[in-house]
Write an enzyme that holds these catalytic residues in place. Structure first.
Site, short mmCIF file in Angstrom:
data_model
loop_
_atom_site.label_atom_id
_atom_site.label_comp_id
_atom_site.label_asym_id
_atom_site.label_seq_id
_atom_site.Cartn_x
_atom_site.Cartn_y
_atom_site.Cartn_z
NE ARG A 128 -55.75 -4.63 -25.80
CZ ARG A 128 -55.92 -5.38 -24.71
NH1 ARG A 128 -55.59 -6.64 -24.73
NH2 ARG A 128 -56.42 -4.84 -23.60
CG PHE A 137 -49.26 -15.85 -11.75
CD1 PHE A 137 -50.64 -15.73 -11.84
CD2 PHE A 137 -48.54 -14.77 -11.28
CE1 PHE A 137 -51.29 -14.56 -11.46
CE2 PHE A 137 -49.16 -13.60 -10.90
CZ PHE A 137 -50.54 -13.49 -10.99
NE ARG A 194 -58.97 8.07 -16.38
CZ ARG A 194 -58.05 8.69 -15.63
NH1 ARG A 194 -58.12 10.00 -15.45
NH2 ARG A 194 -57.09 8.01 -15.07
CE1 TYR A 197 -53.25 6.15 -14.96
CE2 TYR A 197 -52.54 4.61 -16.67
CZ TYR A 197 -53.51 5.08 -15.80
OH TYR A 197 -54.74 4.47 -15.77
#
Length: 793
Positions: free
Chosen positions: A549, A624, A559, A502
């Site tokens: 978290r 970034f 979910r 996932y």
């Protein structure tokens, strides 16, 4: 007629726990061992609690803990009589009262399952509540499971009520009810075919009554009735002469049509005055509340707060340190001032080539909505070079739109419809300039989907290479999401393999897409696009941090992603919500052990993340990528062995976030940050060990952190050395300046305030010195291989 009690049989249902549910337990044992479903006001399961703790009324919880319940009404269809029970005198809450056929609670960890989610309520199936009803009808009344089938129950509506048991235990009663109650009707052809063997510890007597008989008994002051039964009967069951009638007035209509079904409303009621008070002196809860009402004057449930993004839009608490505590971290305060006013991240969105290429109105929308759906990413995206900035911005918004579709658990009529939308998204949303979805998602995410043509306009103006990358990643991510749509994730992923899969689909692919965009822009080497393992691991590190978290937020939304192969080692109830009640020492310890194992699992990805960052050559691209990584390691350190994870969303301090951004300019600063937080986790783990805490993952945690420390030791020493000298000089000079300023203050002024103000002022002045010194040391070291984009193109 009235039937006396006989010995009841033992229910055959058992819990999937280390201590199977046992109908022969005493009332006290049931109170301690039964694990009820703790709810938000919107009937979202947010955790678990013992039956005892949820029914305690005291100053710390004046109305107990809101939990889920059900009320069964069993009728003889041939006579329209309702079966009542008198609760046993041995019951702890509301003993001796007459009530409907059966009132009890669905529980965590039962087989068959008794936990219903949003979709179950929406379609009226609520099989979990019905399973619980069958179990308790056997337990309390001895009705065999085969005589009343799950599919024969009719779910009508829900009511949220509370009541202190002041009639039994006095005005300061330590017990009461606070429930969202599911009303279930069921009929049988004749009471003569029903087996009744009431359990003596549950039921003192049973009685079949007609409507008129019940109304007469309500008027008999010698009879006690449960407050919830009176409420349901008088509010809905017995008509008042209007055209609609009551549920009991026409049982055939009630059972065979949906005329009386109301799944979308939670009706809320305060108790009659005699049931207010209790150990917490509770007064009216709903009477003065500003609420949305339906046509019948009932309170309509509102799910969450659209102004709050973290914490499941307000459904769960967000844990933050107080402002005073944050201000005590003076170095972080000045980091915030530096980032916001002195050295902010510069936006390149107004570059000439961007203005020439894109529709200004549509681009302005994209920039605005980016800030709304993710303030944290907006700043780091804007500082990217102009030849890459818009590509990444649109890539993020496209995937955020896709994620909004996946996350919405109530919009689509079926999973098949959701899968169809997901799998066609790369063709519809990215090829059709007019494509949009109305009403899907919450708040700004919903607006993103509803005004998506503006995003498409900007997307269509991107270079072909960038559009090809975005379309490819969108399709592959949607395919992965579709794979998980039909999986029951209410209790998390099945195992670590599925957990990793996932995370790969929703984050690892993002890392791959970004690497390909970096290379396509010419700012990074072409080889970066082919290093799929490192980009995948970097994305998975961020995703696993978020999943850790967001334990409670995801559980509330139905979910969840914590792998069952991990958490089931620790949950004694067999339910993921077991950890959401850390007030019980057993739950708290189990939850922290599970949490620490998952944190460790994420930490083991750090070496690959650092390796990826070391391959970058563009300073803006490096920053970034690095900023989310350092935020993640700081968040993991905050989550490690932190029970707040189980009661809300844990956040690092804003000042710390600013400090991390300021220090993430090169590999030296990044390594210093990872070294700092890995060392902190080791320190925390060792302190717990010395206090006798036995963490099953201790050795693995230490090994993961020592690996990080070994990889970052060299650069960390340089970073710490530079910072320590600057900080020490700054503090000494600040104290001197503060003393001078305070000495010159007027005699009649508040010396403490003056000194504090002076100290803060001097910190501000001398922060310039620190910045200059650090910049000088950075130039002297001359070790950073990073170059600004202007020198690479």
């Amino acid at each position: 007629c009235t039937m006396t009690t006989e010995e009841a049989p033992t229910p055959s249902t058992t819990a999937t726990t280390n201590q199977p549910w046992d109908s022969t337990m005493s009332q006290s044992q049931f109170m301690e061992r039964d694990t009820v479903l703790v709810l938000s006001d919107s009937d979202i399961v947010t955790g678990s609690a013992s039956k005892k703790s949820s029914h305690v009324f005291d100053p710390s919880q004046p109305r107990g803990i809101l939990h889920r319940a059900f009320s069964v009404f069993l009728f003889d269809a041939s006579t329209s009589e309702l079966l009542l029970q008198q609760r046993a005198s041995s019951k702890i809450t509301f003993p001796n009262v007459w009530t409907n056929t059966c009132c009890s609670h669905p529980l965590h960890g039962m087989e068959p399952g008794e936990v219903d989610g949003v979709e179950d309520v929406k379609d009226g199936s609520v099989k979990g509540v019905k399973n619980a009803a069958v179990r308790k009808l056997l337990h309390e009344l001895g009705i065999p499971m085969g005589e009343l089938k799950v599919e024969e129950f009719k779910f009508l509506t829900r009511l949220h009520y509370w009541a202190a048991d002041t009639v039994t235990h006095g005005q300061k009663s330590p017990w009461g009810e606070h429930e969202i109650d599911y009303v279930l009707f069921i009929t049988i052809p004749s009471k003569n075919i029903l087996t009744l063997k009431p359990h003596p510890d549950e039921v003192d007597a049973v009685k079949w009554v007609t409507q008129s008989q019940l109304l007469e008994q309500f008027d008999d002051s010698n009879l006690l009735f449960s407050p919830w039964f009176r409420l349901i009967a008088k509010k809905w069951m017995i008509g008042t002469g209007d055209s609609s009638g009551g549920w009991w007035d026409d049982l055939e209509r009630t059972m065979n049509t949906d005329d009386f079904c109301d799944y979308g409303t939670i009706h809320r009621f305060d108790p009659p005055s005699e049931h207010m008070g209790g150990g917490g002196d509770a007064g009216p809860m709903f009477i003065e509340e500003e609420v949305k009402m339906d046509a019948n004057g009932a309170v309509v449930a509102t799910v969450g707060d659209s102004s709050k993004k973290q914490g499941a839009y307000g459904k769960v608490k967000t844990h933050k340190e107080s402002k005073l505590k944050q201000l005590l971290h003076v170095d972080e305060v000045w980091s915030a001032i530096t980032l916001l006013y002195l050295q902010p991240l510069e936006s390149n969105l107004q570059s000439d080539n961007i203005k020439r290429t894109f529709n200004p109105s549509d681009l302005a929308f994209c920039d605005d909505i980016l800030c709304k759906v993710s303030r944290s990413f907006a700043a780091v995206i804007r500082q990217l070079p102009s030849q890459l900035l818009v590509d990444v911005l649109i890539f993020y918004l496209v995937l955020r739109a896709l994620d909004t579709i996946e996350d919405d658990m109530t919009f689509f009529q079926s999973n098949e419809e959701k899968v169809k939308i997901l799998l066609s998204f790369h063709k519809t949303a990215l090829l059709d300039p007019k494509w949009t979805i109305m009403g899907c998602g919450d708040a700004d995410e919903r607006r993103l989907l509803e005004e998506f043509p503006k995003c498409h306009s900007v997307y269509a103006s991107l270079p072909e290479a960038s559009r090809r990358v975005i379309s490819d990643i969108t399709l592959r991510m949607a395919t992965g999401m579709a794979e998980f749509v039909d999986k029951d994730l209410g209790q998390g992923t099945a195992d670590v393999g599925q957990y990793n899969r996932y995370c790969h689909f929703v984050a690892g692919l993002v890392g791959e897409g970004l690497s390909r965009l970096f290379s396509a822009s010419g700012l990074e080497q072409p080889s970066l696009a082919g290093d799929l393992h490192l980009s995948d691991q970097m994305g998975m590190f961020l995703q696993k941090t978020n999943i850790i978290r967001d334990y409670l937020e995801d559980y509330v939304d139905g979910r969840a992603f914590w792998p069952q192969s991990v958490w089931k080692k620790y949950s004694l109830s067999g339910d993921l919500g077991y950890f959401a009640n850390p007030t019980m020492e057993e739950n708290k310890t189990a939850g922290l052990n599970c949490l620490n194992e998952l944190v460790t699992d994420a930490l083991e990805l750090v070496p690959d993340c650092l390796s990826y960052l070391s391959k970058l050559r563009c300073a803006e691209v490096f920053r970034f990528c690095a900023i989310p990584q350092v935020m993640a390691i700081a968040t993991l350190q905050k989550c490690y062995h932190n029970e707040d994870v189980f009661t809300g969303v844990v956040k690092i301090r804003k000042g710390l976030s600013c400090q991390l951004i300021n220090d993430t300019k090169d590999i030296l600063g990044v390594h210093g940050i990872f070294h700092r937080f890995a060392s902190s986790i080791i320190s925390k783990a060792d302190k717990l060990r010395k206090k006798g805490y036995n963490d099953p993952s201790y050795e693995r945690t230490i090994k993961a952190c020592e690996t990080i420390i070994e990889l970052t030791e060299k650069e960390a020493k340089k970073s710490v050395g530079h910072a320590s000298f600057a900080n020490s000089t700054m503090i000494v000079a600040s104290c001197a300046a503060a003393s001078c300023l305070a000495y010159k203050s007027p005699n009649n002024s508040n010396v403490a305030i003056t000194t504090t103000t002076a100290t803060m002022a001097s910190f501000g002045i001398l922060s310039f010195f620190k910045m200059g010194f650090m910049r000088y040391m950075g130039k002297r070291s001359d070790e950073s291989p990073l170059l600004p984009a202007a020198k690479l193109v």
